[in-house]
Scaffold this motif. Structure first.
Motif, short mmCIF file in Angstrom:
data_model
loop_
_atom_site.label_atom_id
_atom_site.label_comp_id
_atom_site.label_asym_id
_atom_site.label_seq_id
_atom_site.Cartn_x
_atom_site.Cartn_y
_atom_site.Cartn_z
N UNK A 209 -56.72 -48.56 97.40
CA UNK A 209 -57.71 -49.06 98.06
C UNK A 209 -58.70 -49.69 97.16
N UNK A 210 -59.83 -50.35 97.70
CA UNK A 210 -60.91 -50.84 97.03
C UNK A 210 -61.58 -50.01 95.61
N UNK A 211 -61.77 -48.58 96.11
CA UNK A 211 -62.51 -47.89 95.19
C UNK A 211 -61.58 -47.73 94.02
N UNK A 212 -60.27 -47.43 94.35
CA UNK A 212 -59.19 -47.11 93.28
C UNK A 212 -59.02 -48.44 92.32
N UNK A 213 -59.21 -49.39 92.98
CA UNK A 213 -59.27 -50.73 92.30
C UNK A 213 -60.27 -51.05 91.26
N UNK A 214 -61.51 -50.60 91.74
CA UNK A 214 -62.65 -50.65 90.73
C UNK A 214 -62.59 -49.74 89.56
N UNK A 215 -62.16 -48.57 89.98
CA UNK A 215 -61.96 -47.51 89.11
C UNK A 215 -61.11 -47.95 87.95
N UNK A 216 -59.95 -48.58 88.47
CA UNK A 216 -58.96 -48.88 87.44
C UNK A 216 -59.61 -50.02 86.56
N UNK A 217 -60.24 -51.23 87.00
CA UNK A 217 -60.66 -52.06 86.24
C UNK A 217 -61.84 -51.67 85.29
N UNK A 218 -62.55 -50.46 85.44
CA UNK A 218 -63.70 -49.92 84.69
C UNK A 218 -62.99 -49.23 83.59
N UNK A 219 -61.74 -48.90 83.86
CA UNK A 219 -61.14 -47.76 82.77
C UNK A 219 -59.98 -48.51 82.03
N UNK A 220 -59.77 -49.73 82.10
CA UNK A 220 -58.81 -50.36 81.47
C UNK A 220 -59.15 -50.33 79.84
N UNK A 221 -57.98 -50.03 79.08
CA UNK A 221 -57.95 -50.20 77.80
C UNK A 221 -57.50 -51.50 77.26
N UNK A 222 -58.28 -52.26 76.84
CA UNK A 222 -57.90 -53.63 76.54
C UNK A 222 -56.85 -53.76 75.45
N UNK A 223 -56.68 -53.05 74.63
CA UNK A 223 -55.76 -52.99 73.46
C UNK A 223 -54.74 -52.02 73.58
N UNK A 224 -54.23 -51.60 74.84
CA UNK A 224 -53.33 -50.80 75.02
C UNK A 224 -52.03 -51.49 76.00
N UNK A 225 -50.90 -51.27 75.49
CA UNK A 225 -49.57 -51.68 76.01
C UNK A 225 -48.46 -50.80 76.33
N UNK A 226 -47.91 -50.93 77.33
CA UNK A 226 -46.79 -49.83 77.76
C UNK A 226 -45.50 -50.77 77.57
N UNK A 227 -44.64 -49.96 77.09
CA UNK A 227 -43.11 -50.85 77.21
C UNK A 227 -42.21 -50.31 78.05
N UNK A 228 -41.76 -51.51 78.95
CA UNK A 228 -40.81 -51.15 79.92
C UNK A 228 -39.34 -50.84 79.27
N UNK A 229 -39.10 -49.69 79.17
CA UNK A 229 -37.74 -48.97 78.66
C UNK A 229 -37.66 -47.49 78.56
N UNK B 14 -51.28 -54.05 79.23
CA UNK B 14 -49.98 -54.89 79.18
C UNK B 14 -48.77 -54.02 79.45
N UNK B 15 -48.09 -54.53 80.41
CA UNK B 15 -46.67 -53.81 80.64
C UNK B 15 -45.63 -54.88 79.98
N UNK B 16 -44.89 -54.64 79.10
CA UNK B 16 -44.00 -55.67 78.31
C UNK B 16 -42.62 -55.40 78.70
N UNK B 17 -41.89 -56.37 79.00
CA UNK B 17 -40.46 -56.09 79.25
C UNK B 17 -39.69 -56.39 78.04
N UNK B 18 -38.33 -55.72 77.88
CA UNK B 18 -37.33 -56.09 76.78
C UNK B 18 -36.19 -57.12 77.32
N UNK B 19 -36.16 -57.55 78.56
CA UNK B 19 -35.20 -58.29 79.00
C UNK B 19 -34.30 -57.50 80.08
#
Length: 803
Positions: free
Chosen positions: A452-472, A533-538
């Motif tokens: 919902x809109x409230x959850x979306x705003x909360x996510x954008x406020x708490x994003x860590x700009x230098x954090x990546x998660x690997x898909x694997x 960031x969510x990064x894929x390996x292929x």
């Protein structure tokens, strides 16, 4: 050796040491009687030969009434012996005189070899009882055949030579040689006689004509393509309570536990979506369908390789999709039966006992059957000929899709398209895919959690700009050349992984990666909501995880494949029934979502990869989820399929096939197609008549592809979707005339790129086999006639007027 306890009670071989000599004599008489019986019946049974006439059976078995009496007497005698032995075994042997008697009988008992005697007699009694039942069946069949002879119908047991039933003699010969190969034949009354063969082949199967002397007052076995039911149609009502569905799914496997956890977590969203769709449909009447869902890949018979891997980082995409399919069907209000084993499948379908050689009798108890390729194989094994009769009801959940050239068994075999999974000769819209990557199939999909809109705003406020998660999740995915771009990523971002391990950190994962291990779904959601960031390996290809990451506000970065991966150059796709070329790890994300949420780059180009990471860190995105992957979008799509797709009613050819396949072709505009405003496409003329169709003809846009271009690509270039259901309306001369194609000759052929034409040779080809209508087909020699259509916003599977 015989021993006693402190109170003198005999402990060893107690039931036998109490025998008096006359009791042993009684047991011996029983065995001599049994031997006599076996000798007598053995002669009678050996006299019965495969293929003997009903006259021989009657002569031999009518005298067998005495044998039947003997069987019953011997069976009764054995029961009396067992009861007598049981009562004798309960007598106490505490007196000193018993010891003397036991010593006298010791040698006789040893010679008698009493060990396991009771069990042996019980087994013999059971065998005698089974023989009695079988003799009773043979006698009944023989009496029925004898009655046919007395009624003057003996001539009907001659194998008919009827041109309307050309396969009948050959089928009778097969039955003579093989009728004992499957117990289901005896279940239907086959006893080895030609009469029983003909009865079976005319009343259970359909290869021989009905026998005139048989009682045909009751209707014969129904072998129709449509579902027969005696009950009135019922209206489907939306459901928001999932408790009955959760009970049906069952327990005992981690895969089922995973599916149920997912159902519970998304239950509120399904309820809200049901209310929205109910309002959108304006209380339109919807028929409640009887639906069987057979999840073949989770059955023990298929190996069920997925369940043990649920907690070890194994693939979950199929279980995600099946959980959502079950929930959608339940919420839409349909009557569901769920099968997770072959035994349950047999029970629900009413399969006769045996190995599957005999067809089902009577109508199919379901309007629709949802299964997968494993389930199809199991149904083929246990339904026999019935599968061909009832396959129009089947929907196959097929992750990567099946193209028409691979689906058509004969065509695939002759032209090199035969694969491990295709060749079922279905209408290719009966295959239902995870992503809309091939319009030849129906797009089933799955759902991602909607915020919902409230959850979306909360996510954008708490994003860590230098954090990546690997898909694997599996350590093997981190092997083979990943170190270079991971090092580049590490220069800019903190890298997190969710790789499964039991005791020690996987050595394949670099030391700078913060590995959380395999996370439960809610913890993974929390991690994704913080990451940029969510990064894929292929690999894996086309899974649900990238959509979940994008829905939680991540940018998805994936590798571009040069050249594209396909069955021609990549082991993973080899054997799959598609020629589709995959240009990236997740083509749907690349094509239907794209920037800024999705970036596809060449990982082998270090400069391009570095530039992409820096761009991602500068870019802000909101959580995004395509409508077709919301609960409402999936309910809308599945509802439309169930109410409108009908593969059991044969479609009349259009136009009627009343002309030669090879004729001279005049030029001039065609009255059925008109040029659309501001477009090079043709539409269906409003005043042109045609049979009803779904999608409706108002959505048709007729285009000609370029040389070597598929209709998938040609329609996409025009921002349209290829629609295989509309091929039958453009597979004619009027369509060629409407496109101003110059044809010296028009021929109808079995070819998966037709309808098509060659400009240089002025040759035009129409499709002869509707199973080969193909959006995916292409050839450098031809330009194709493409039936495109419009689509609803955010719902590529449906046209604007399809709901």
């Amino acid at each position: 050796m015989i021993t006693g306890n402190c109170d003198g009670t005999i402990m060893v071989r107690r039931c036998l040491v109490t025998f008096k000599p006359f009791r042993i004599f009684v047991v011996g008489i029983g065995f001599f009687s049994l031997c006599f019986l076996m000798t007598s019946l053995g002669g009678q049974f050996s006299a019965k030969r495969l293929g003997d006439s009903p006259f021989t059976i009657r002569t031999e078995v009518m005298g067998g009434v005495e044998s039947r009496g003997v069987l019953r007497k011997i069976s009764d005698m054995l029961e009396v012996i067992l009861k007598r032995m049981d009562s004798l075994s309960k007598l106490d042997n505490t007196t000193s005189s018993d010891t003397r008697r036991l010593d006298e009988l010791s040698s006789a008992i040893n010679r008698f070899q009493p060990a396991g005697l009771v069990e042996r007699i019980q087994a013999i009694a059971q065998n005698v009882s089974n023989m009695a039942v079988r003799v009773e069946q043979i006698l009944q069949n023989s009496i029925a055949a004898g009655k046919a002879v007395r009624d003057g119908s003996s001539g009907q047991c001659e194998v008919p030579r009827d041109p309307r039933y050309p396969d009948c003699p050959g089928k009778v010969d097969w039955m003579r040689a093989r009728w004992t190969s499957d117990p289901c034949y005896a279940f239907y009354g086959v006893d080895g006689s030609d009469c029983s063969f003909l009865i079976y082949l005319s009343e259970v199967e359909w290869f021989c004509p009905p026998l005139a002397w048989r009682n045909h007052s009751s209707p014969p076995t129904i072998h129709t393509h449509t579902h027969q039911t005696t009950t009135a149609k019922r209206q489907a009502a939306f459901r928001t309570d999932l408790s009955s569905l959760l009970d049906q799914v069952g327990t005992g496997k981690e895969s089922l536990s995973f599916m149920k956890r997912r159902m519970r977590r998304l239950a509120p969203q399904w309820g809200t979506a049901a209310q929205r769709l109910h309002a959108k449909l304006r209380q339109r009447w919807r028929e409640q369908k009887k639906i069987l869902v057979h999840v073949g890949f989770l059955t023990e018979e298929s190996g069920d390789v997925f369940s043990p891997k649920v907690l070890k980082g194994g693939p979950l995409g199929e279980m995600v999709q099946w959980a959502d399919i079950l929930t959608a069907l339940h919420v839409l209000g349909h009557n569901l039966k769920i099968s997770m084993s072959v035994k349950e499948l047999q029970g629900f379908l009413g399969v006769p006992p045996g190995r599957g050689s005999c067809p089902l009798t009577g109508p199919l108890p379901f309007d629709l059957i949802y299964t997968d390729y494993h389930g199809m194989q199991q149904m083929k094994q246990h339904m026999g000929l019935s599968l061909k009769r009832h396959k129009c009801h089947i929907r196959v959940i097929d992750t990567f899709g099946t193209e028409p050239a691979y689906n058509h068994e004969e065509y695939a075999t002759l032209h090199g398209y035969r694969s491990n999974w295709g060749y079922w000769n279905l209408n290719t819209r009966q295959y239902m895919t995870m992503f809309p990557h091939t319009p030849d199939n129906s797009f089933m999909g799955f759902v991602s959690e909607e915020l919902n809109d409230t959850e979306k705003r909360s996510i954008m406020l708490n994003k860590v700009n230098s954090m990546a998660v690997v898909y694997g999740k599996e350590a093997s995915m981190w092997k083979q050349g990943k170190e270079g771009f991971l090092q580049t990523l590490h220069r800019y971002m903190e890298v997190h992984g969710t790789v499964y391990y039991e005791t020690q950190r996987p050595p394949e994962v670099p030391a700078f990666v913060k590995n959380h291990g395999l996370l439960p779904q809610h913890e993974l959601q929390t991690l994704l909501r913080r990451a940029k960031l969510f990064i894929g390996f292929g690999f894996p290809y086309e899974g649900p995880a990238p959509l979940e990451a994008i829905a939680n506000g991540c940018i998805y970065l994936q590798p571009k494949f040069r050249p594209p991966h396909s069955s021609l150059n990549h082991e993973f796709f080899r054997g799959k029934p598609t020629s589709r070329e995959v240009s990236s790890q997740h083509p749907y994300a690349e094509q239907y979502i794209g920037r800024p949420h999705v970036m596809t780059v060449d990982y082998n180009n270090s400069q391009e990869f570095d530039s992409a990471i820096r761009e991602i860190m500068r870019t802000k995105v909101e959580p995004y989820l395509p409508y077709e992957y919301t609960c409402e979008g999936m309910l809308e799509r599945v509802h439309a399929y169930i109410q409108h797709q009908d593969f059991c009613s044969p479609e009349a050819p259009f136009p009627p096939a009343n002309s030669s396949t090879k004729t001279q072709w005049p030029s001039g505009p065609g009255p059925q197609f008109v040029l659309l405003p501001n477009s090079s496409a043709l539409g269906w003329a409003p005043n042109a008549s045609a049979p009803p169709s779904w999608p409706p003809l108002s959505s048709l846009r007729l285009l000609a592809s370029q040389d070597g271009q598929s209709c998938v690509e040609a329609c996409q270039r025009a921002h349209l979707v290829c629609e295989p259901a509309l091929f039958r309306f453009v597979n004619n001369k009027e369509a060629l005339r409407g496109l101003a194609v110059q044809c010296e000759v028009v021929e109808a052929e079995v070819n998966h790129v037709f309808p098509a034409f060659s400009v240089l040779r002025r040759e035009c080809g129409l499709q002869k086999d509707p199973l080969l209508y193909s959006c995916a087909g292409l050839s450098p020699k031809y330009r194709r006639l493409c039936p495109c259509r419009d689509s609803r916003r955010g719902q590529v599977a449906l046209c604007r007027d399809c709901l």
